[in-house]
Design a protein around this motif. Sequence first.
Motif, PDB file in Angstrom:
ATOM      1  N   LEU A  49       0.835  -1.314  -0.169  1.00 59.10           N
ATOM      2  CA  LEU A  49       0.026  -0.026   0.063  1.00 59.10           C
ATOM      3  C   LEU A  49       0.944   1.285   0.139  1.00 59.10           C
ATOM      4  N   ASP A  50       0.505   2.186  -0.723  1.00 61.76           N
ATOM      5  CA  ASP A  50       1.320   3.469  -0.864  1.00 61.76           C
ATOM      6  C   ASP A  50       0.111   4.490  -0.521  1.00 61.76           C
ATOM      7  N   GLN A  51       0.576   5.943  -1.101  1.00 64.92           N
ATOM      8  CA  GLN A  51      -0.240   7.057  -0.764  1.00 64.92           C
ATOM      9  C   GLN A  51      -1.624   6.909  -1.541  1.00 64.92           C
ATOM     10  N   THR A  52      -1.663   6.179  -2.736  1.00 65.94           N
ATOM     11  CA  THR A  52      -2.784   6.048  -3.406  1.00 65.94           C
ATOM     12  C   THR A  52      -3.833   5.314  -2.661  1.00 65.94           C
ATOM     13  N   SER A  53      -3.519   4.597  -1.407  1.00 63.86           N
ATOM     14  CA  SER A  53      -4.700   3.829  -0.892  1.00 63.86           C
ATOM     15  C   SER A  53      -5.610   4.766  -0.143  1.00 63.86           C
ATOM     16  N   PRO A  54      -7.001   4.400  -0.261  1.00 65.56           N
ATOM     17  CA  PRO A  54      -7.892   5.366   0.575  1.00 65.56           C
ATOM     18  C   PRO A  54      -7.651   5.228   1.993  1.00 65.56           C
ATOM     19  N   PHE A  55      -7.106   4.430   2.483  1.00 62.72           N
ATOM     20  CA  PHE A  55      -6.808   4.283   3.702  1.00 62.72           C
ATOM     21  C   PHE A  55      -5.464   4.585   4.280  1.00 62.72           C
ATOM     22  N   TYR A  56      -4.593   5.394   3.386  1.00 60.27           N
ATOM     23  CA  TYR A  56      -3.448   5.602   3.968  1.00 60.27           C
ATOM     24  C   TYR A  56      -3.324   6.753   5.014  1.00 60.27           C
ATOM     25  N   THR A  57      -4.270   7.735   4.898  1.00 59.23           N
ATOM     26  CA  THR A  57      -4.246   8.643   5.815  1.00 59.23           C
ATOM     27  C   THR A  57      -5.295   8.444   6.946  1.00 59.23           C
ATOM     28  N   THR A  58      -5.392   9.327   8.094  1.00 58.52           N
ATOM     29  CA  THR A  58      -6.382   8.935   9.214  1.00 58.52           C
ATOM     30  C   THR A  58      -7.767   9.414   8.664  1.00 58.52           C
ATOM     31  N   GLU A  59      -7.410  10.694   7.712  1.00 57.20           N
ATOM     32  CA  GLU A  59      -8.770  11.179   7.438  1.00 57.20           C
ATOM     33  C   GLU A  59      -9.308  10.226   6.294  1.00 57.20           C
ATOM     34  N   GLY A  60      -8.481   9.497   5.517  1.00 56.12           N
ATOM     35  CA  GLY A  60      -9.202   8.344   4.579  1.00 56.12           C
ATOM     36  C   GLY A  60      -9.981   7.272   5.520  1.00 56.12           C
ATOM     37  N   ILE A  61      -9.146   6.978   6.610  1.00 59.07           N
ATOM     38  CA  ILE A  61      -9.749   5.894   7.339  1.00 59.07           C
ATOM     39  C   ILE A  61     -11.029   6.253   7.945  1.00 59.07           C
ATOM     40  N   LEU A  62     -11.172   7.452   8.463  1.00 60.52           N
ATOM     41  CA  LEU A  62     -12.443   8.061   9.004  1.00 60.52           C
ATOM     42  C   LEU A  62     -13.531   8.161   8.214  1.00 60.52           C
ATOM     43  N   LYS A  63     -12.963   8.350   6.893  1.00 61.74           N
ATOM     44  CA  LYS A  63     -14.212   8.493   5.745  1.00 61.74           C
ATOM     45  C   LYS A  63     -14.648   7.385   5.235  1.00 61.74           C
ATOM     46  N   ASN A  64     -13.712   6.162   5.016  1.00 59.77           N
ATOM     47  CA  ASN A  64     -13.950   4.866   4.419  1.00 59.77           C
ATOM     48  C   ASN A  64     -14.453   3.681   5.350  1.00 59.77           C
ATOM     49  N   ALA A  65     -13.893   3.755   6.489  1.00 65.66           N
ATOM     50  CA  ALA A  65     -14.070   2.685   7.369  1.00 65.66           C
ATOM     51  C   ALA A  65     -15.532   2.208   7.714  1.00 65.66           C
ATOM     52  N   THR A  66     -15.842   0.965   7.861  1.00 64.22           N
ATOM     53  CA  THR A  66     -17.094   0.693   8.432  1.00 64.22           C
ATOM     54  C   THR A  66     -17.295   0.967   9.865  1.00 64.22           C
ATOM     55  N   TYR A  67     -18.449   1.853  10.035  1.00 59.45           N
ATOM     56  CA  TYR A  67     -19.005   2.103  11.599  1.00 59.45           C
ATOM     57  C   TYR A  67     -19.957   1.322  11.704  1.00 59.45           C
ATOM     58  N   PHE A  68     -19.584   0.346  12.941  1.00 60.61           N
ATOM     59  CA  PHE A  68     -20.977  -0.460  13.182  1.00 60.61           C
ATOM     60  C   PHE A  68     -21.824  -0.075  14.252  1.00 60.61           C
TER      61      PHE A  68
END
Length: 384
Positions: A343-362
């Motif tokens: 994984l590199d900077q192109t991953s949607p989960f590379y940054t904290t902001e990307g994780i918060l935006k894309n992760a599943t919230y249960f």
Amino acid sequence: MINVAIIGTGAISTSHMKGYLQFQDRCKIVALCDIYPEKAEEQANEFGLDVTVYRDYLEVLEQDDIDLVSVCTPPYTHAGIAIEALRSGKHVLVEKPMASSLEECDAMNEAADRSGKILSVIAQNRFTSPMMKLKHVLDTKLMGPILHTQVDSFWWRGHSYYDLWWRGTWEKEGGGCTLNHAVHHIDIFRWMNGMPSEITAVMSNVAHDNAEVEDISVAIGRYPNGSLAQITSSVVHHGEEQQLVFQGKNARVSVPWKLKASQSLGNGFPEKDKDLEMQLQHIYDTQPNLQYEGHVGQIEDVLSTVEGKKEVLVTGRDGRATLELITAIFQSASLGKTVALPLDQTSPFYTTEGILKNATYFYEKTASIDNFQTNEITTGGNYE
């Protein structure tokens, strides 16, 4: 004498204190820091430490007499503290997980490179005799190519576990059991068998409706040669049985230690390969037990590196690689797609902001308490 500061005096900090106190002829704890100074005072009194207590970690880093900093704070704070410590000329031992995102890991490693100081990430389960012996057996390659790996990172945590103020949210904890519990076994798995080329994963929250994050995940890793690995991360397994099983072409070994070797009969059915079993068992048995294990073992490793005696076993780049594999699990499970590594900077989960935006919230986090009344915890690692 290596002067040590411990930043964060929650439950895991006691493992660091006990570790450093094993080597009082080589190091001295001179400072404790916590946003709740009374917790640090209590720890100092409990362990009989003559230390200065700080509320602000930046004040700790201003002290010229401090050589090494243990970072034992919640995961979302690791990067900022570690980077500032490295910039101030301190060596850093940071608790797992290394950081909340790969972007933060890269910034921490860059800071270590610029400072010339040591950055090590806690992976205390590497520092156990069964793990070291298993690693040596695998390194002989007598098992043949690894065909299948099974990682069972089974833990159990009650509903109230996620009531602590920083747990159970993507923002502050960075994820659930995959990141904060299975990180131990995922690190060992990658250390022993290398990084897969792709990950396919699912995750769920089946028992903790007071947390946003997962409490179970199942991932399949594929290697370029077709070998598969299955990784289960959980805080819903009673008994907390934990194991890593490596199925080679010629033999199977695991921790807790178990050995089986087979050869083929004429009709393709198995026959016990007694000679290979004896050979592998001899290799395992003749490896010496470690003098120091767990956090104590890793702290001794870091102290020896600071003293210039060796290279540190667990580097910041090791910590980054482990988080990379975990991030791939989150990305695959959240987006419903197989994820290619690295994984590199192109991953949607590379940054904290990307994780918060894309992760599943249960679920929504429904409780937030400052502290539990007990600091008793379990850290796994019973591999006998």
